[in-house]
Motif scaffolding. Sequence first.
Motif, PDB file in Angstrom:
ATOM      1  N   TYR A 111      39.657  26.162  37.197  1.00  0.00           N
ATOM      2  CA  TYR A 111      40.203  27.864  36.913  1.00  0.00           C
ATOM      3  C   TYR A 111      39.850  28.486  35.384  1.00  0.00           C
ATOM      4  O   TYR A 111      39.668  29.324  35.573  1.00  0.00           O
ATOM      5  CB  TYR A 111      41.822  27.393  37.046  1.00  0.00           C
ATOM      6  CG  TYR A 111      42.523  28.721  36.335  1.00  0.00           C
ATOM      7  CD1 TYR A 111      43.104  29.423  36.604  1.00  0.00           C
ATOM      8  CD2 TYR A 111      42.640  28.413  35.340  1.00  0.00           C
ATOM      9  CE1 TYR A 111      42.959  30.570  36.132  1.00  0.00           C
ATOM     10  CE2 TYR A 111      43.803  29.913  34.259  1.00  0.00           C
ATOM     11  CZ  TYR A 111      43.539  31.075  35.378  1.00  0.00           C
ATOM     12  OH  TYR A 111      43.833  32.003  34.892  1.00  0.00           O
ATOM     13  N   ALA A 128      38.195  31.710  36.116  1.00  0.00           N
ATOM     14  CA  ALA A 128      39.234  32.688  35.319  1.00  0.00           C
ATOM     15  C   ALA A 128      38.145  33.828  34.936  1.00  0.00           C
ATOM     16  O   ALA A 128      37.882  35.137  34.883  1.00  0.00           O
ATOM     17  CB  ALA A 128      40.484  32.561  34.975  1.00  0.00           C
ATOM     18  N   SER A 149      35.866  36.177  36.537  1.00  0.00           N
ATOM     19  CA  SER A 149      36.455  36.998  37.826  1.00  0.00           C
ATOM     20  C   SER A 149      36.661  38.068  36.514  1.00  0.00           C
ATOM     21  O   SER A 149      37.337  37.882  35.881  1.00  0.00           O
ATOM     22  CB  SER A 149      37.593  36.339  38.466  1.00  0.00           C
ATOM     23  OG  SER A 149      38.610  37.145  38.740  1.00  0.00           O
ATOM     24  N   ASN A 150      36.624  39.530  37.942  1.00  0.00           N
ATOM     25  CA  ASN A 150      37.351  40.383  36.941  1.00  0.00           C
ATOM     26  C   ASN A 150      38.801  41.219  37.402  1.00  0.00           C
ATOM     27  O   ASN A 150      39.100  42.534  37.047  1.00  0.00           O
ATOM     28  CB  ASN A 150      36.515  42.041  36.638  1.00  0.00           C
ATOM     29  CG  ASN A 150      36.170  42.079  37.803  1.00  0.00           C
ATOM     30  OD1 ASN A 150      36.393  41.660  38.526  1.00  0.00           O
ATOM     31  ND2 ASN A 150      34.638  42.887  37.803  1.00  0.00           N
ATOM     32  N   THR A 151      39.352  39.982  38.078  1.00  0.00           N
ATOM     33  CA  THR A 151      40.480  40.153  38.668  1.00  0.00           C
ATOM     34  C   THR A 151      41.957  39.439  38.557  1.00  0.00           C
ATOM     35  O   THR A 151      41.559  38.159  37.107  1.00  0.00           O
ATOM     36  CB  THR A 151      41.019  39.932  40.062  1.00  0.00           C
ATOM     37  OG1 THR A 151      40.229  38.760  40.757  1.00  0.00           O
ATOM     38  CG2 THR A 151      39.911  40.973  40.942  1.00  0.00           C
ATOM     39  N   THR A 152      43.095  39.788  38.372  1.00  0.00           N
ATOM     40  CA  THR A 152      44.097  39.245  37.277  1.00  0.00           C
ATOM     41  C   THR A 152      44.158  38.065  39.049  1.00  0.00           C
ATOM     42  O   THR A 152      44.961  36.946  37.447  1.00  0.00           O
ATOM     43  CB  THR A 152      45.836  40.174  37.745  1.00  0.00           C
ATOM     44  OG1 THR A 152      44.815  41.451  37.899  1.00  0.00           O
ATOM     45  CG2 THR A 152      46.158  40.115  36.706  1.00  0.00           C
ATOM     46  N   ASN A 153      44.486  38.266  39.635  1.00  0.00           N
ATOM     47  CA  ASN A 153      44.778  36.663  40.813  1.00  0.00           C
ATOM     48  C   ASN A 153      43.602  35.735  40.627  1.00  0.00           C
ATOM     49  O   ASN A 153      42.742  35.902  42.159  1.00  0.00           O
ATOM     50  CB  ASN A 153      45.712  36.748  42.044  1.00  0.00           C
ATOM     51  CG  ASN A 153      47.125  37.617  41.299  1.00  0.00           C
ATOM     52  OD1 ASN A 153      47.422  37.160  40.084  1.00  0.00           O
ATOM     53  ND2 ASN A 153      47.311  38.624  41.622  1.00  0.00           N
TER      54      ASN A 153
END
Length: 224
Positions: free
Chosen positions: A57, A61, A64-68
């Motif tokens: 994770y 994370a 990733s630049n997205t929230t979910n």
Amino acid sequence: MPSSISWGLLLLAGLSCLATGCLIEDSEESDASKHDQENSASHRITPNLAEFAFSLYRVLAHHSNTTNIFFSPVSIAMALASLSLGTKADTHTQILEGLGFNLTETAEADIHQGFQHLLQTLNKSKSQLQLTTGSGLFIDHNLKLLDKFLEDVKNLYHSEAFSTNFTNTEEAKRQINTYVEKGTQGKIVDLVKNLDRGSVLALVNYIFFKGPLTVAPQSSMLKP
Ligand SMILES: *[C@@H]1O[C@H](CO)[C@@H](O)[C@H](O)[C@H]1NC(C)=O
Ligand SMILES: *[C@@H]1O[C@H](CO)[C@@H](O)[C@H](O)[C@H]1NC(C)=O
Ligand SMILES: *[C@@H]1O[C@H](CO)[C@@H](O)[C@H](O)[C@H]1NC(C)=O
Ligand SMILES: *[C@@H]1O[C@H](CO)[C@@H](O)[C@H](O)[C@H]1NC(C)=O
């Protein structure tokens, strides 16, 4: 995408399951001592899986630049652990250590047994939710598959190994996508859009999850 939602739910369901010891629930098991044995088999790998889930994770994370972020660490770990059955020497050690196992502390047989039991538990159909997971190994037809490997992946991981002609990329793609489409009852189609030329192996894992959203609040049980 519906499939992302399913994956997210599986993560929650899987983690809640591990954290709350719901693996103990087992109505079909009649022989109590066999039950205990199998139960501890999957519990022995639980701390490793939890640690693997969180470190994966952190990596995802970070990139990733997205929230979910939706992913299923148990599926990823299972797919790689089944692949390890077909490897030797450094590759073998690296796969299992990469999943967070210390081979001095955990015997390899225990790892596979743990996954076997976990897979059986996740597959048990509960009245309100349906969860189907499967994995397939597509291996280039020029590589000869050992019978022992084929038997092991089938017995321990319910995984199927297929001999695939990767030179014919279109046909290889079709073979993989058909496998996933069937396994997910038509919910995931055309999973593989591009296959690199020169591929010799594809490790495919799918999850089909159907259930009421009330599964989600169980994640609160993760709190100690
Ligand atoms: C991050 O955001 C940019 C711009 O919105 C996008 O092009 C890129 O694909 C995103 N990266 C990831 C890993 O989601
Ligand atoms: C594995 O476990 C042994 C025994 O507990 C320990 O000595 C060793 O440092 C561990 N290896 C790693 C890589 O953590
Ligand atoms: C899961 O359950 C189905 C039917 O209940 C069975 O056909 C299948 O072999 C099981 N898979 C595993 C991995 O236990
Ligand atoms: C594999 O696919 C290639 C490209 O389509 C074809 O030329 C070759 O005959 C195939 N090999 C076998 C054994 O089917």
